[in-house]
Design a protein around this motif. Structure first.
Motif, PDB file in Angstrom:
ATOM      1  N   GLU A  25       0.833  -1.199   0.000  1.00  0.00           N
ATOM      2  CA  GLU A  25       0.000   0.000   0.000  1.00  0.00           C
ATOM      3  C   GLU A  25       0.864   1.243   0.000  1.00  0.00           C
ATOM      4  O   GLU A  25       2.022   1.222   0.433  1.00  0.00           O
ATOM      5  CB  GLU A  25      -0.959   0.031   1.183  1.00  0.00           C
ATOM      6  N   ILE A  26       0.300   2.324  -0.532  1.00  0.00           N
ATOM      7  CA  ILE A  26       0.955   3.639  -0.543  1.00  0.00           C
ATOM      8  C   ILE A  26      -0.096   4.648  -0.116  1.00  0.00           C
ATOM      9  O   ILE A  26      -1.233   4.604  -0.600  1.00  0.00           O
ATOM     10  CB  ILE A  26       1.473   4.008  -1.950  1.00  0.00           C
ATOM     11  N   GLU A  27       0.295   5.555   0.754  1.00  0.00           N
ATOM     12  CA  GLU A  27      -0.636   6.587   1.206  1.00  0.00           C
ATOM     13  C   GLU A  27       0.052   7.942   1.095  1.00  0.00           C
ATOM     14  O   GLU A  27       1.202   8.102   1.486  1.00  0.00           O
ATOM     15  CB  GLU A  27      -1.051   6.331   2.649  1.00  0.00           C
ATOM     16  N   VAL A  28      -0.665   8.915   0.535  1.00  0.00           N
ATOM     17  CA  VAL A  28      -0.178  10.285   0.410  1.00  0.00           C
ATOM     18  C   VAL A  28      -1.173  11.171   1.128  1.00  0.00           C
ATOM     19  O   VAL A  28      -2.385  11.068   0.908  1.00  0.00           O
ATOM     20  CB  VAL A  28      -0.067  10.707  -1.075  1.00  0.00           C
ATOM     21  N   GLU A  29      -0.652  12.043   1.983  1.00  0.00           N
ATOM     22  CA  GLU A  29      -1.536  12.938   2.725  1.00  0.00           C
ATOM     23  C   GLU A  29      -0.984  14.343   2.650  1.00  0.00           C
ATOM     24  O   GLU A  29       0.198  14.577   2.884  1.00  0.00           O
ATOM     25  CB  GLU A  29      -1.640  12.476   4.179  1.00  0.00           C
ATOM     26  N   ARG A  34      -6.344  13.060   1.437  1.00  0.00           N
ATOM     27  CA  ARG A  34      -5.522  11.878   1.672  1.00  0.00           C
ATOM     28  C   ARG A  34      -5.907  10.833   0.625  1.00  0.00           C
ATOM     29  O   ARG A  34      -7.088  10.591   0.406  1.00  0.00           O
ATOM     30  CB  ARG A  34      -5.768  11.331   3.067  1.00  0.00           C
ATOM     31  N   ILE A  35      -4.883  10.249  -0.013  1.00  0.00           N
ATOM     32  CA  ILE A  35      -5.119   9.200  -1.003  1.00  0.00           C
ATOM     33  C   ILE A  35      -4.355   7.969  -0.568  1.00  0.00           C
ATOM     34  O   ILE A  35      -3.168   8.042  -0.258  1.00  0.00           O
ATOM     35  CB  ILE A  35      -4.660   9.627  -2.413  1.00  0.00           C
ATOM     36  N   ARG A  36      -5.046   6.834  -0.531  1.00  0.00           N
ATOM     37  CA  ARG A  36      -4.421   5.556  -0.169  1.00  0.00           C
ATOM     38  C   ARG A  36      -4.712   4.562  -1.277  1.00  0.00           C
ATOM     39  O   ARG A  36      -5.862   4.355  -1.635  1.00  0.00           O
ATOM     40  CB  ARG A  36      -4.992   5.047   1.146  1.00  0.00           C
ATOM     41  N   VAL A  37      -3.636   3.991  -1.831  1.00  0.00           N
ATOM     42  CA  VAL A  37      -3.766   2.968  -2.860  1.00  0.00           C
ATOM     43  C   VAL A  37      -3.187   1.697  -2.261  1.00  0.00           C
ATOM     44  O   VAL A  37      -2.067   1.688  -1.762  1.00  0.00           O
ATOM     45  CB  VAL A  37      -2.990   3.362  -4.146  1.00  0.00           C
ATOM     46  N   ALA A  38      -3.970   0.615  -2.284  1.00  0.00           N
ATOM     47  CA  ALA A  38      -3.527  -0.637  -1.669  1.00  0.00           C
ATOM     48  C   ALA A  38      -3.908  -1.808  -2.554  1.00  0.00           C
ATOM     49  O   ALA A  38      -4.820  -1.725  -3.365  1.00  0.00           O
ATOM     50  CB  ALA A  38      -4.162  -0.798  -0.293  1.00  0.00           C
ATOM     51  N   ARG A  39      -3.167  -2.883  -2.378  1.00  0.00           N
ATOM     52  CA  ARG A  39      -3.523  -4.127  -3.054  1.00  0.00           C
ATOM     53  C   ARG A  39      -3.589  -5.213  -1.998  1.00  0.00           C
ATOM     54  O   ARG A  39      -2.923  -5.144  -0.967  1.00  0.00           O
ATOM     55  CB  ARG A  39      -2.534  -4.485  -4.154  1.00  0.00           C
TER      56      ARG A  39
END
Length: 157
Positions: A25-29, A34-39
């Motif tokens: 996962e990657i999270e940008v805040e 806030r954007i979180r992209v996860a697999r």
């Protein structure tokens, strides 16, 4: 409307980065978003210290690192009463510095509170201490390997 396009582009870039890495996962805040992209990472992914690549096999068939040939296991390592789970997601380090002796080896006797390994998470080096005293029976991590929260690191009997 241009902000939405910017967000969509950022999400695409983060998803590509996720696909090209071993991250789950990657999270940008920033200030107001806030954007979180996860697999989803399958539960059957295990890391073997003998081969520093991800082995796509059920945990019950993964070859443990042990001093003697291990008997056929019917339960997963996580169910062992001496299992030490990863307290966080991060990258494992077996020694305090490159080229130094590892903190533990199979067959070592450790005392409660003694450092077993280091997990780097968000650029912070976290020393993982032995939850109890005993003998290191198996090790399920290798140097510079990623681990997930709750993944079994080693077994102390």
């Amino acid at each position: 409307m241009s902000k939405i396009k910017d967000y969509k582009e950022l999400i695409r870039e983060l998803a590509e980065l996720l696909d090209k890495s071993t991250l789950s996962e990657i999270e940008v805040e920033e200030e107001d978003f806030r954007i979180r992209v996860a697999r989803e990472v399958p539960n059957n992914v295990s890391y073997n210290a003998a081969a520093p690549t991800i082995a796509q096999a059920p945990a019950s068939t993964a070859a443990p690192v042990s001093a003697a040939a291990a008997p056929a296991q019917t339960a997963s390592p996580a169910e062992h009463p001496g299992a030490v789970p990863a307290p966080m997601v991060g990258t494992t380090y077996t020694a305090p510095s490159p080229g130094a002796d590892p903190f533990i080896k199979v067959g070592d006797t450790v005392k409660e509170g003694e450092t077993l390994l280091i997990i780097e998470a968000m650029k912070v080096m976290n020393q993982i201490a032995a939850p109890k005293s005993g003998k290191v029976k198996e090790i399920f991590f290798a140097d510079a390997q990623p681990v997930e929260f709750g993944e079994t690191l080693c077994i102390i009997e």
